[in-house]
Every structure is written in C-alpha cells, then in structure tokens.
Design a protein around this motif. Structure first.
Motif, PDB file in Angstrom:
ATOM      1  N   MET A  98      -3.100   2.359  -9.813  1.00 23.29           N
ATOM      2  CA  MET A  98      -1.823   3.251  -9.850  1.00 23.29           C
ATOM      3  C   MET A  98      -2.028   4.737 -10.339  1.00 23.29           C
ATOM      4  SD  MET A  98       0.313   0.269 -11.958  1.00 23.29           S
ATOM      5  CE  MET A  98      -1.022   0.213 -13.162  1.00 23.29           C
TER       6      MET A  98
ATOM      7  N   THR B 244       6.071   1.160 -10.282  1.00 22.14           N
ATOM      8  CA  THR B 244       6.381   0.273  -9.371  1.00 22.14           C
ATOM      9  C   THR B 244       5.454  -0.876  -9.926  1.00 22.14           C
ATOM     10  OG1 THR B 244       6.613   1.721  -7.577  1.00 22.14           O
ATOM     11  CG2 THR B 244       6.391  -0.419  -6.928  1.00 22.14           C
TER      12      THR B 244
ATOM     13  N   GLU C 283       6.632   2.874   3.685  1.00 21.16           N
ATOM     14  CA  GLU C 283       7.502   2.982   4.834  1.00 21.16           C
ATOM     15  C   GLU C 283       7.175   4.434   5.337  1.00 21.16           C
ATOM     16  OE1 GLU C 283       7.957   1.969   1.836  1.00 21.16           O
ATOM     17  OE2 GLU C 283       9.742   2.648   0.901  1.00 21.16           O
TER      18      GLU C 283
ATOM     19  N   THR D 234      -1.142  -0.828  -4.584  1.00 22.17           N
ATOM     20  CA  THR D 234      -1.502   0.410  -5.200  1.00 22.17           C
ATOM     21  C   THR D 234      -0.309   1.348  -4.824  1.00 22.17           C
ATOM     22  OG1 THR D 234      -3.899   0.145  -4.193  1.00 22.17           O
ATOM     23  CG2 THR D 234      -3.068   2.446  -4.507  1.00 22.17           C
ATOM     24  N   GLY D 235      -0.039   2.043  -5.708  1.00 20.71           N
ATOM     25  CA  GLY D 235       1.177   3.053  -5.896  1.00 20.71           C
ATOM     26  C   GLY D 235       1.284   3.418  -7.234  1.00 20.71           C
ATOM     27  N   SER D 236       2.622   3.681  -7.598  1.00 23.16           N
ATOM     28  CA  SER D 236       2.986   4.455  -9.087  1.00 23.16           C
ATOM     29  C   SER D 236       2.877   3.438  -9.995  1.00 23.16           C
ATOM     30  CB  SER D 236       4.476   5.133  -8.888  1.00 23.16           C
ATOM     31  OG  SER D 236       5.177   4.000  -8.422  1.00 23.16           O
TER      32      SER D 236
ATOM     33  N   PHE E 182     -13.727   0.880  -7.827  1.00 18.89           N
ATOM     34  CA  PHE E 182     -12.996   2.104  -7.852  1.00 18.89           C
ATOM     35  C   PHE E 182     -11.627   1.461  -8.618  1.00 18.89           C
ATOM     36  CE2 PHE E 182      -9.091   4.318  -6.757  1.00 18.89           C
ATOM     37  CZ  PHE E 182      -9.304   5.798  -6.537  1.00 18.89           C
TER      38      PHE E 182
ATOM     39  N   GLU F  14       2.593  12.413 -14.343  1.00 20.09           N
ATOM     40  CA  GLU F  14       1.912  12.512 -12.826  1.00 20.09           C
ATOM     41  C   GLU F  14       2.980  13.489 -11.762  1.00 20.09           C
ATOM     42  OE1 GLU F  14       1.275   9.171 -10.057  1.00 20.09           O
ATOM     43  OE2 GLU F  14      -0.530   9.889  -9.778  1.00 20.09           O
TER      44      GLU F  14
ATOM     45  N   CYS G  50      -4.302   9.904  -5.995  1.00 15.17           N
ATOM     46  CA  CYS G  50      -4.357   9.292  -7.359  1.00 15.17           C
ATOM     47  C   CYS G  50      -5.325   9.998  -8.185  1.00 15.17           C
ATOM     48  CB  CYS G  50      -4.541   7.835  -7.134  1.00 15.17           C
ATOM     49  SG  CYS G  50      -5.902   7.483  -6.166  1.00 15.17           S
TER      50      CYS G  50
ATOM     51  N   THR H 236       0.930  -1.276  -0.076  1.00 10.84           N
ATOM     52  CA  THR H 236       0.028  -0.060   0.000  1.00 10.84           C
ATOM     53  C   THR H 236       0.775   1.209  -0.069  1.00 10.84           C
ATOM     54  OG1 THR H 236      -0.315  -0.289   2.387  1.00 10.84           O
ATOM     55  CG2 THR H 236      -1.804  -0.998   1.061  1.00 10.84           C
TER      56      THR H 236
ATOM     57  N   GLY I  14      10.190  -1.085   0.000  1.00  6.62           N
ATOM     58  CA  GLY I  14       9.811  -1.671  -1.245  1.00  6.62           C
ATOM     59  C   GLY I  14      10.499  -2.606  -2.084  1.00  6.62           C
TER      60      GLY I  14
ATOM     61  N   LYS J 251       2.150  -4.938   3.924  1.00  8.85           N
ATOM     62  CA  LYS J 251       3.264  -4.394   3.654  1.00  8.85           C
ATOM     63  C   LYS J 251       3.028  -2.711   3.446  1.00  8.85           C
ATOM     64  CE  LYS J 251       6.399  -2.231   1.483  1.00  8.85           C
ATOM     65  NZ  LYS J 251       6.610  -0.937   1.748  1.00  8.85           N
TER      66      LYS J 251
END
Ligand code: NAD
Length: 500
Positions: A257, A238, A184, A233-235, A457, A390, A290, A155, A214, A181
């Motif tokens: 993303m 990644t 951080e 969920t992230g960029s 979503f 972005e 996002c 996440t 990560g 996870k």
C-alpha cells in the motif's frame, strides 16, 4: 489496441479461454491523461456475474496447471519474458499513452516485467522444500510446496506492466491459476500482458482478465469464497477494506500500500548526488510511485543552499506528454488525482512556504491534460498533514533536523513505512540508517525509488501486512507448505515418546 479486440476500439475480458464481452454489456472509456481528446478505447465495465464466470474457468485451469511440472511452468514464463523483451517499445508506448509517465519510465516498467519473468522462470527449477532428520530411526521428514488455487490479483495504475507481472509470474510458476483485475486507468497494458502469456503457451483457462471498477469487480473477487488468495497493491484505505473482508473469509491476503518516503541529507553528503536523487525520487512518475520521495529531511546547516539549488532545478523540469522525449514530468493520472493535489497544495500554503510550483499547468498543450507543476514546500513541521499524508503527486515537503537521531525520529513518525534514503559519506550513519529507519527498504546514497526485481519488496506499518513481493519471499505467499513423514521402520514409532 490489443486485448483480443472484437470490434475496433473495444477491449474485451478474457474468461473461459476466450476474449469475451462483459455479460451486462456495459463499458467505460479509457483516455490519455496528457490529452483528454485522445480516446484510447472502451473496456468492459464488468460485474459480479463476469467474476463468477472467471472463477468457474480458473477452477478448471487450476486442475490442468497444478499437475504441469514446475520447470515446464517456468518455461512458459520464460517465453513470456522473451515476448515482453521483443515488444518492449510497443508496450512502453501503450503504457505511456494510457497512464502518462515518460517513455523512459515505461520502458523501465516493461524491463522490470522481463526481469521478473526470468527470475520466476528459474524458480520453476527450485521452489525448494527441505528434508530434515527425523528424531526417530528409519524415518524421513520433509517439507514441500503445493499450489493453493485461484488467485485474485488486484493492481494499481502506476506500474501498469510491472506490478501485474510481480504477482502473476510467481503465482503461475507455483502452479496456481489467476484472475487479474487491473486498475481501470490502464486496461490496455493489462490486455497486452494477457495476450503475451497466451502466446507464450499458458493454457487459456489458467489466466482470466476481468476489467472494471474496484467496487464492482475488485470487491466481487475479494468476497468470492472460491478465491483463497488475494494479492492487492493500491491505497491503504482500499487495502484495509480488502483485509477486513478477506479476514472474515480466512483468505490469504497480501497488501502492498501507500508510502510517505523521506530522503535524509547529512552535511557530509555529496550534495550534487543528493540533488539528482531527490529530483528523480520526488518528481519521477509525477510523484505517483508508492516509493516516491515526498519528504526531504535536510540537516539545518545545508538547508538554505540545498533548497535554493533544488528550486532552481525543479523549476526547469519540463512538463509534457510522456511520448515526447523532451518531457521530464508527465501528467497526473486523472481529474480526481489532480483535485487531490490541488487540495493539498492549498493546505501547503498554511503549513509551510510554497517555494516552487504550486499551480496546475495550463499553458498551451498542457491545458488538455492533468498537469501540475513540480512543487516544493519549505519550512514544514514534521507532524503537518502535508508531511504525513500520502498525496501521490509532485509535491515535496522540506523539513530540517539538527542531528541524525532527530532525522530518524521524523522519518519514523508517519503511519507508513515503505522506503527511505540517506545521503552521507559516514559509514556509521549509513548502517544506523539501514537499521533504525522503520521502512521495508533503505537506500544509501540513492533515491527512495529503484527497487530491483530479485529482492523482496514491501513495507511496514500501514504500508503492508507482512508479506513481500519480488525476490525469493513472494514464493512463500503463493504456496502452501506441506510436510510428509515417511516411516520405513516397519513398526509403530511414537514421536516424543519412544525415543525419550
Ligand atoms: P486504489 O487503491 O485506488 O486502486 C488499486 C486497485 O484496487 C484498482 O485496481 C482498483 O480498481 C481496486 N479497488 C478499488 N476499490 C476496491 C475495492 N473496494 N475492493 C477491491 N478492489 C478495489 O489505488 P491506485 O490509485 O490505483 O494506486 C495508488 C496507490 O497504490 C497509492 O496509495 C500507492 O502508494 C499504492 N501503491 C503501492 C505500491 C506498493 O507496492 N506498496 C505500489 C504501487 C502503488
């Protein structure tokens, strides 16, 4: 500080039914982005060995949990929702301290977790399969859902409570065990979340929490052969790396993303409403959503007036610590995010005209945090880098269009496809927008942010890989469909043969 603290200021992993130190004994610092001298604590910098221990435990947890009836699993999640509601203020303050957005927003973040809990709890009494007629007499045909196994949940920082709940609650109601996870930058909120699940009655080995970076913990989860499900969920960068590795291992991978979301304003719109919408959409969460509005598409007839009102309002937004009720816009998450925004704003001076903000905010208290002024860039061409990449910060690119078809074209030109918004009072345009804008979500007369927990979503193109979180659809991701045919005719019946 939560997280089953072993010593004051020292967070822990939750593995094997206990709060434990990382096997290699390494830790990282978690500091408040609004005041860097505020050290929140240190958390485990775990590695592949901790992940291995988590997988062992989660495997045992899965055996217990898969045979617990789904309504009983839902009851645990409902109690987690009750506990989130009870501790809403406390968790909001923890989240604001470690990731910076205002208390109003972190309360919303926790509320989204509560809503997700109650929806998921009720799903424990549905999890529908289907019974359909067989083509043969005296034979039944049905499908039902089965849990899959150990789910690795990775996440981001920007919704430190809501996003872990979007993933963990449905995964758990469906009977899977979970390894979380968290980003951080937000270990504290994640630790409290796991405490709440345990207090709600989740059998300990069903959930594992592994803190860390990560490239170390996240990558070890993705590569582990006994984790068949990864929800990330992230960029987009990644996510691509995760999809490549997950694909080679035949994993089920859900990717949520990046975005480059546009608000479109037609001349017939209620302009005050559109102005409120873009200020909230672009600068809420300091642009680190996002679904943040990073492009404003104005009809050429209203551009002059709208931009001057926007600049006036954006210039009045108050930067500060999110704990302060006077604050409108908090800090960016960390120095890397601040530097990224600075690089894009340098570029903005060549790709448009910076008419508001444009600088790091360093006055007084602000010098101690990662603050950047809400920034508006006017006269940007549709293909410019600041209008297509972005930035994930408080930077809004303004563009013009001559007619709605051109607005659709500009909206659809980017590689992302998460959210879009149109302000108009024309019903035809509203429905065309819903149909023609290539995004997973379109808002009419509302900003690009504001998803509700009970609807699906997710986004198109480089924003996602076809799965959805939230609502009813996420339950397909966390279950395997099984089909059973029951023939009670007492004789061999050959499908497609004996009946034709
Ligand atoms: P990020 O990609 O840097 O990190 C997200 C998570 O992935 C973190 O937990 C990180 O530790 C982990 N990670 C990093 N490298 C990894 C690797 N090689 N293998 C496995 N895990 C790894 O993203 P972020 O900066 O935390 O969040 C911002 C991004 O998230 C933005 O692009 C934003 O648009 C996106 N986001 C998308 C949604 C959505 O639902 N579409 C929601 C929120 C945020």
């Amino acid at each position: 500080m939560g997280g089953g603290e072993a010593r004051r200021g020292v967070g822990a992993n939750f593995i094997g039914g206990a709060w434990v130190e990382p096997l290699a004994g390494r830790y990282f610092e978690n500091r408040n982005p609004a005041r860097r001298d505020d050290l929140i604590g240190v958390w485990p910098r775990s590695d592949a060995a901790d992940v291995e221990a988590a997988v062992e435990s989660a495997g045992r947890g899965f055996e217990i949990w898969r045979s617990t009836p789904a309504p009983a699993r839902g009851d645990v999640i409902r109690r987690a929702g009750d506990l989130l509601a009870k501790r809403k203020e406390e968790i909001a303050a923890i989240a604001t301290r470690e990731m910076g957005k205002t208390l109003v927003e972190t309360r919303g973040d926790v509320q989204e977790g509560i809503d997700t809990a109650y929806y998921a709890a009720s799903e424990g009494r549905r999890l529908f399969g289907r019974t359909v007629p067989s083509e043969l007499p005296n034979k039944w045909a049905m499908s039902f859902r089965r849990p899959i196994g150990v789910c690795g949940l990775i996440t981001p920082f920007n919704f430190p409570l809501a996003i872990p709940t979007w993933k963990a609650f449905p995964a758990l109601v469906c009977g899977n065990s979970v390894i979380l996870k968290p980003a951080e930058d937000v270990p504290h909120t994640a630790s409290v979340f796991v405490e709440i699940l345990l207090e709600a009655g989740l059998p300990p080995e069903v959930i594992q929490l592994v803190h860390g970076f990560g490239e170390e913990v996240g990558a070890a989860l993705v590569a582990h052969p006994r984790i068949p499900v990864i929800s990330f969920t992230g960029s987009s960068e990644t996510g691509r790396a995760i999809a490549e590795i997950g694909g080679r291992l035949y994993k089920r991978v859900s990717l949520e993303m990046g975005g480059k979301n546009a608000q479109i304003v037609l001349p017939d719109a209620r302009l005050d409403l559109a102005l409120d919408g873009v200020l909230w959409g672009a600068f809420g969460t300091t642009g680190q959503r996002c679904t943040a509005t990073s492009r404003l598409l104005l009809h050429e007839d209203i551009e002059e007036e709208f931009v001057s009102r926007l600049v006036e309002r954006a210039g009045r937004l108050r930067l500060g610590d999110g704990m302060n009720p006077q604050t409108d816009v908090g800090p960016l998450i960390n120095s890397a995010a601040l530097e990224k925004v600075e690089r894009y704003v340098d570029l903005a001076h060549t790709e448009g005209e910076v008419v508001c903000g444009g600088r790091r905010a360093c006055d007084g208290e602000l010098a101690h945090g990662f603050f950047f002024e809400p920034t508006v860039v006017r006269g940007v061409a549709a293909g410019a880098r600041i209008a297509t990449e972005e930035i994930f910060g408080p930077v809004l690119s303004v563009m013009t269009f001559a007619d709605f078809a051109e607005a659709v074209r500009i909206n659809n030109e980017v590689r992302y496809g998460l959210s879009s918004s149109v302000y108009t009072r024309d019903a035809e345009i509203a429905f065309r927008a819903a149909n023609e804008l290539e995004t997973g979500i379109t808002y009419v007369n509302a900003p690009t942010i504001g998803a509700e927990a009970h609807l699906p979503f997710g986004g198109l193109k480089d924003t996602g890989n076809g799965h959805r979180e939230g609502g009813w659809e996420v339950y397909d991701f966390y279950t395997e469909t099984k089909v059973a045919y029951v023939d009670y005719s007492g004789r061999l019946q050959r499908a497609q043969i004996d009946n034709y």
